[in-house]
Design an enzyme around this catalytic site. Sequence first.
Site, short mmCIF file in Angstrom:
data_model
loop_
_atom_site.label_atom_id
_atom_site.label_comp_id
_atom_site.label_asym_id
_atom_site.label_seq_id
_atom_site.Cartn_x
_atom_site.Cartn_y
_atom_site.Cartn_z
N CYS A 77 13.72 11.76 61.58
CA CYS A 77 12.79 11.27 61.19
C CYS A 77 13.50 11.10 60.02
CB CYS A 77 12.21 12.45 60.10
SG CYS A 77 10.88 11.47 58.54
N CYS B 218 13.06 12.93 56.40
CA CYS B 218 13.69 13.83 55.75
C CYS B 218 15.00 14.99 57.68
CB CYS B 218 12.28 15.49 56.19
SG CYS B 218 11.36 15.46 58.04
N CYS C 231 5.71 13.08 61.23
CA CYS C 231 6.61 13.92 61.65
C CYS C 231 5.72 15.46 60.62
CB CYS C 231 7.69 13.58 60.20
SG CYS C 231 9.02 14.73 59.56
N CYS D 100 7.75 16.36 57.36
CA CYS D 100 7.38 16.56 55.98
C CYS D 100 6.42 14.96 55.61
CB CYS D 100 8.85 15.25 55.91
SG CYS D 100 8.85 13.55 56.38
N CYS E 145 4.39 4.32 70.15
CA CYS E 145 4.28 3.25 69.63
C CYS E 145 5.47 3.40 68.55
CB CYS E 145 3.40 2.49 69.59
SG CYS E 145 3.26 1.29 69.48
#
Length: 155
Positions: free
Chosen positions: A71, A74, A119, A122, A143
Amino acid sequence: MKHLIILCLLVIGCKGNSQKKTTDKYKVSKAEAEWKAQLSDQEYYVLRKSGTERAFTSPLNKHYEKGIYVCKACETPLFKSDHKYDSGSGWPSFDREIKGNVAFSTDYKIGYARTEEHCATCGSHLGHVFNDGPRDTTGKRHCINGIALKFIPKS
Ligand code: FE
């Protein structure tokens, strides 16, 4: 006097923390201003405002080096290079996520239901999942906005 000030600071500090725990949905949670300061304008638009990058613009679209994708906000590991494939859509595509690190919701932004993914640590928006992925594996096409990811090479 000095001790009193330190005591006050401790009390305020603890209060701040405990309030955070009860109201936050995600392990990593920041104020809008903090995200804005940390991310570029385009990253903020995609990750925090559920925007979409223009197709074929991400350097990660046709990137097949071995490693993991984390991510951008984070650094939680989200996808593996082993599960990346060329969907032809213009966005980095994977046939599966790293289980538990990605969460899903339904969005009706363009008039019909789509499975949005973000995510799990976060809450930052990543992209959408569709059922037109590789039939020989999972059948799923995750995607993903390349700008929402950071690549970490295996070596
Ligand atoms: Fe994250």
